[in-house]
Design a protein around this motif. Structure first.
Motif, mmCIF file in Angstrom:
data_model
loop_
_atom_site.group_PDB
_atom_site.id
_atom_site.type_symbol
_atom_site.label_atom_id
_atom_site.label_comp_id
_atom_site.label_asym_id
_atom_site.label_seq_id
_atom_site.Cartn_x
_atom_site.Cartn_y
_atom_site.Cartn_z
ATOM 1 N N ILE A 21 0.842 -1.199 0.000
ATOM 2 C CA ILE A 21 0.000 0.000 0.000
ATOM 3 C C ILE A 21 0.879 1.251 0.000
ATOM 4 O O ILE A 21 0.648 2.205 -0.753
ATOM 5 N N LEU A 22 1.903 1.259 0.860
ATOM 6 C CA LEU A 22 2.837 2.397 0.899
ATOM 7 C C LEU A 22 3.511 2.590 -0.455
ATOM 8 O O LEU A 22 3.648 3.721 -0.945
ATOM 9 N N ALA A 23 3.944 1.488 -1.059
ATOM 10 C CA ALA A 23 4.631 1.573 -2.354
ATOM 11 C C ALA A 23 3.712 2.115 -3.440
ATOM 12 O O ALA A 23 4.134 2.914 -4.286
ATOM 13 N N LYS A 24 2.444 1.707 -3.399
ATOM 14 C CA LYS A 24 1.491 2.179 -4.404
ATOM 15 C C LYS A 24 1.248 3.676 -4.264
ATOM 16 O O LYS A 24 1.235 4.417 -5.253
ATOM 17 N N VAL A 25 1.051 4.146 -3.006
ATOM 18 C CA VAL A 25 0.845 5.579 -2.776
ATOM 19 C C VAL A 25 2.102 6.353 -3.187
ATOM 20 O O VAL A 25 2.028 7.442 -3.760
ATOM 21 N N SER A 26 3.273 5.775 -2.903
ATOM 22 C CA SER A 26 4.536 6.409 -3.285
ATOM 23 C C SER A 26 4.607 6.608 -4.792
ATOM 24 O O SER A 26 4.967 7.682 -5.279
ATOM 25 N N GLN A 27 4.225 5.582 -5.535
ATOM 26 C CA GLN A 27 4.270 5.665 -6.993
ATOM 27 C C GLN A 27 3.244 6.658 -7.528
ATOM 28 O O GLN A 27 3.543 7.467 -8.416
ATOM 29 N N ASN A 28 2.037 6.622 -6.969
ATOM 30 C CA ASN A 28 0.974 7.502 -7.451
ATOM 31 C C ASN A 28 1.245 8.974 -7.140
ATOM 32 O O ASN A 28 0.844 9.865 -7.890
ATOM 33 N N SER A 29 1.900 9.233 -6.009
ATOM 34 C CA SER A 29 2.150 10.618 -5.588
ATOM 35 C C SER A 29 3.547 11.102 -5.961
ATOM 36 O O SER A 29 3.924 12.227 -5.643
ATOM 37 N N ASN A 30 4.336 10.208 -6.608
ATOM 38 C CA ASN A 30 5.692 10.566 -7.033
ATOM 39 C C ASN A 30 6.546 11.035 -5.853
ATOM 40 O O ASN A 30 7.259 12.033 -5.933
ATOM 41 N N ARG A 31 6.427 10.316 -4.749
ATOM 42 C CA ARG A 31 7.250 10.595 -3.561
ATOM 43 C C ARG A 31 7.941 9.311 -3.135
ATOM 44 O O ARG A 31 7.505 8.207 -3.483
ATOM 45 N N LYS A 32 9.005 9.455 -2.364
ATOM 46 C CA LYS A 32 9.699 8.291 -1.838
ATOM 47 C C LYS A 32 8.828 7.596 -0.798
ATOM 48 O O LYS A 32 8.014 8.239 -0.117
ATOM 49 N N VAL A 33 9.018 6.289 -0.650
ATOM 50 C CA VAL A 33 8.267 5.528 0.345
ATOM 51 C C VAL A 33 8.491 6.109 1.735
ATOM 52 O O VAL A 33 7.560 6.207 2.553
ATOM 53 N N ARG A 34 9.725 6.523 2.008
ATOM 54 C CA ARG A 34 10.024 7.107 3.322
ATOM 55 C C ARG A 34 9.190 8.356 3.559
ATOM 56 O O ARG A 34 8.670 8.568 4.659
ATOM 57 N N GLU A 35 9.056 9.211 2.538
ATOM 58 C CA GLU A 35 8.283 10.444 2.695
ATOM 59 C C GLU A 35 6.801 10.140 2.928
ATOM 60 O O GLU A 35 6.142 10.808 3.733
ATOM 61 N N VAL A 36 6.287 9.144 2.225
ATOM 62 C CA VAL A 36 4.889 8.748 2.415
ATOM 63 C C VAL A 36 4.687 8.227 3.828
ATOM 64 O O VAL A 36 3.705 8.561 4.505
ATOM 65 N N ALA A 37 5.637 7.402 4.285
ATOM 66 C CA ALA A 37 5.551 6.847 5.638
ATOM 67 C C ALA A 37 5.620 7.947 6.690
ATOM 68 O O ALA A 37 4.861 7.946 7.671
ATOM 69 N N GLU A 38 6.527 8.903 6.504
ATOM 70 C CA GLU A 38 6.639 10.016 7.463
ATOM 71 C C GLU A 38 5.345 10.807 7.529
ATOM 72 O O GLU A 38 4.912 11.231 8.608
ATOM 73 N N SER A 39 4.714 11.033 6.372
ATOM 74 C CA SER A 39 3.466 11.781 6.327
ATOM 75 C C SER A 39 2.373 11.066 7.106
ATOM 76 O O SER A 39 1.638 11.679 7.893
#
Length: 259
Positions: free
Chosen positions: A207-225
């Motif tokens: 799920i994190l990886a998918k959001v990362s790809q869709n939002s063009n952000r690193k997985v770490r940044e998505v996780a921090e958010s």
């Protein structure tokens, strides 16, 4: 007037006072150049050339003339400092006005005020080589100085290699710490998603990886958010106590929100 001999013992002692743990690599290089200028008779200005693959640059210099003389060699792709760095030998230009190996560079150097030069190879490590470049204002400033200068350069190479090694280890340690912090926040985010979705760790990461790809952000940044939103939401005062389903943010929405 005869030149004073190079005091190798004093120069080696000064090189030995460099504290690698407290001194950045560029400052170590600058200190080596300063010690060479003050220790080698006839030295007007000194620089340090580093060569990595096909790329060469001046990492330290005591004056603008040394920098210009180095850069003219890089522009032409040849010159005493480049040859000294790549061969590990000493390249002496006794008289810029009479130099025939690098005539164009020597003519420019002579016009700029340099009378002679001496470049000593600095073997640093397998991927990086360098040269200590010593420029004199008068011709034949470094006659009979090559052997002593090579000994000085050997001491300088040890100091430089130690600094380069320490800098590399310190950089690696910083990268490892950053990787550990990144992994920790990703694990936190996975735990939040697993609690919300009742899913496995692998599914949470997907799920994190998918959001990362869709939002063009690193997985770490998505996780921090996601972690930040959950933390802020948990700390905010509430009028009534919500149920877990009401208080938990949607992983896709919260993770996709820019941090």
């Amino acid at each position: 007037m005869p030149q004073s001999p190079l005091d190798l013992t004093e120069a080696a002692l000064q090189l030995g006072t460099i504290r690698h743990g407290d001194t950045p690599l560029d400052a170590v290089l600058s200190r080596i150049a300063e010690i060479a200028r003050d220790s080698i008779p006839g030295a007007e200005e000194v620089s340090v050339t580093l060569v990595h693959g096909a790329e060469a640059h001046t990492a330290a210099y005591t004056g603008e003339l040394a920098l210009r003389l180095d850069e003219w060699q890089y522009e032409q792709g040849r010159g005493p400092c480049l040859d000294a760095a790549t061969t590990g030998t000493v390249m002496v230009v006794p008289d810029m006005a009479e130099e025939s190996r690098w005539p164009e560079w020597a003519a420019r150097a002579h016009a700029a005020g340099a009378g002679s030069s001496m470049s000593i190879g600095l073997p640093i490590q397998e991927a990086v080589v360098g040269a200590l470049n010593v420029y004199g204002a008068r011709a034949r400033a470094f006659d009979e100085m090559a052997e002593a200068a090579q000994t000085f350069a050997d001491h300088a190479a040890v100091a430089l290699a130690n600094a380069h090694l320490y800098d590399g280890v310190a950089t690696m340690a910083q990268q490892m710490q950053a990787a550990m912090r990144s992994r920790a926040v990703i694990e936190q985010a996975k735990g939040i998603i697993m609690g919300q979705r009742r899913c496995t760790a692998d599914e949470a990461f997907a799920i994190l990886a998918k959001v990362s790809q869709n939002s063009n952000r690193k997985v770490r940044e998505v996780a921090e958010s996601l972690v930040r939103q959950v933390t802020v939401g948990a700390a905010a005062p509430r009028q009534a106590t919500p149920t877990p389903a009401q208080s938990a943010p949607s992983p896709d929405q919260s993770a996709a929100t820019p941090g």
